[in-house]
Design an enzyme around this catalytic site. Structure first.
Site, PDB file in Angstrom:
ATOM      1  N   GLY A 173       0.072   9.690   2.637  1.00  0.00           N
ATOM      2  CA  GLY A 173      -1.129  10.115   1.931  1.00  0.00           C
ATOM      3  C   GLY A 173      -1.113   9.603   0.505  1.00  0.00           C
ATOM      4  CG  HIS A 242      -2.159  21.428  -2.363  1.00  0.00           C
ATOM      5  ND1 HIS A 242      -2.269  21.541  -3.737  1.00  0.00           N
ATOM      6  CD2 HIS A 242      -2.735  20.216  -2.066  1.00  0.00           C
ATOM      7  CE1 HIS A 242      -2.867  20.492  -4.230  1.00  0.00           C
ATOM      8  NE2 HIS A 242      -3.164  19.675  -3.238  1.00  0.00           N
TER       9      HIS A 242
END
Length: 342
Positions: A173, A242
């Site tokens: 990512g 998160h």
């Protein structure tokens, strides 16, 4: 006595940031989006100069400048206006928070709390990352905001986390590749791979080339919910977990665990919510708590405590082996995990 009628009324300095925080944000965001902060970057500018450079309505801009001074975003010097240190926080990140789809999401926070659904999904009819497919402008603003928000984190990560133990770093990512560019730039012996969706790596090649690390870094495209590239001995997840719920996080971690070599590590860079008995700076703890609510508004994810991260790692066959506090806002840490010994 009602809790809404305390014996001592709140002072203006206590309630104003809470009751009118939205207005303070928009004052700063508008000062930035109009180009005022760019105009004063080279030194103080008068109101007349700012009216000319922005093309804004003269009286309205003067009112905005007055409010920005009172809010502490601008200062006055020699008959002109200058930026204050607080002004540095208004830019790509405030552009994202001022975007209409994001404001719509915060409008339905109550429904999000009542239902557990992402407020962004409720307000805009699609989850945040799916919405990017039909709103490339917001996607660009989002990626710029993530880069700007991370600028203070990169130096701390490079300085305080030991990458010299590894040979190949995979940033899962990794987006534009700015973190990996900083890591490789600090250690000429390392190689790397930036892994993200096609949307996420649009600018990555240019970032790596500008940092002069493109000869040591590959770009891989895909979804971390399906698989991650092989070949790394350390896999980074910076501000990734998160964004996702527990089940989704375990899936991401499990895909990394599936390709992790003996001795390999997973490193999660993230805010960590304090638990009972933890010593904490009140402002930093509040920042982490606000970030947690933002995850409720924008994503399916949340900020977590160290105990909750241990549980995520365990669900993917990993165990937390060390934690490294980093000098970054909002209780930021590096959480290192290794495969559970068989």
């Amino acid at each position: 006595m009602s809790s809404r009628n305390p014996e001592r009324p709140a002072a203006t300095a206590e309630y104003l940031p809470l009751a009118f925080g939205f207005a303070l944000h928009q004052i700063g965001a508008t000062v930035a989006s109009l180009g005022v902060l760019d105009a004063v970057a080279g030194g103080p500018r008068t109101a007349d100069q700012l009216i000319e450079s922005t093309g804004a309505h003269p009286r309205s801009l003067r009112r905005l400048l007055y409010a920005a001074v009172k809010a502490g975003i601008l200062g006055e010097e020699g008959g002109g206006y200058r930026a204050t240190p607080v002004a540095a926080h208004f830019g790509p990140l405030s552009d994202m928070h001022a975007a209409p789809p994001v404001w719509r999401a915060w409008e339905v926070l109550e429904e999000s709390v009542r239902t557990g659904r992402s407020a962004f999904d409720i307000a805009n009819g699609a989850p945040l990352f799916d919405h990017f497919e039909k709103d490339p402008e917001l996607a660009a603003v989002f990626h710029a905001a993530m880069t700007a928000g991370s600028d203070v984190q990169y130096p701390a990560i490079v300085e305080h986390f030991d990458f010299s133990r590894f040979r190949h770093v995979v940033d899962v990512g990794g987006g534009r590749g700015t973190l990996l560019a900083a890591v490789l730039g600090a250690d000429a012996a390392l190689r790397g791979t930036v892994f993200d969706t096609a949307n996420g790596v649009v600018e990555t090649a240019g970032v790596l080339a500008e940092a002069k690390v493109d000869d040591r870094c590959d770009i891989a495209v895909g979804s971390f919910f399906e698989s991650v590239p092989e070949g790394g001995d350390v896999y980074l997840l910076k501000n990734i977990l998160h964004d996702w719920n527990d089940e989704e996080c375990v899936r991401i971690l499990s895909n990394i665990r599936a390709v992790l070599p003996p001795g390999g590590r997973v490193v999660v860079f993230t805010s960590v919510l304090s638990e009972g008995g933890d010593e904490e700076d009140p402002a930093e703890a509040l920042g982490a708590a606000i970030s947690d609510i933002e995850m409720l508004v924008m994503t399916t994810g949340r900020e977590r405590t160290l105990t909750e991260y241990r549980a995520l790692f365990a669900g993917a066959g990993l165990e937390l082996t060390s934690t490294t506090p980093l000098p970054c806002p909002y209780l930021y840490q590096a959480l290192e995990a290794a495969p559970v010994a068989s």
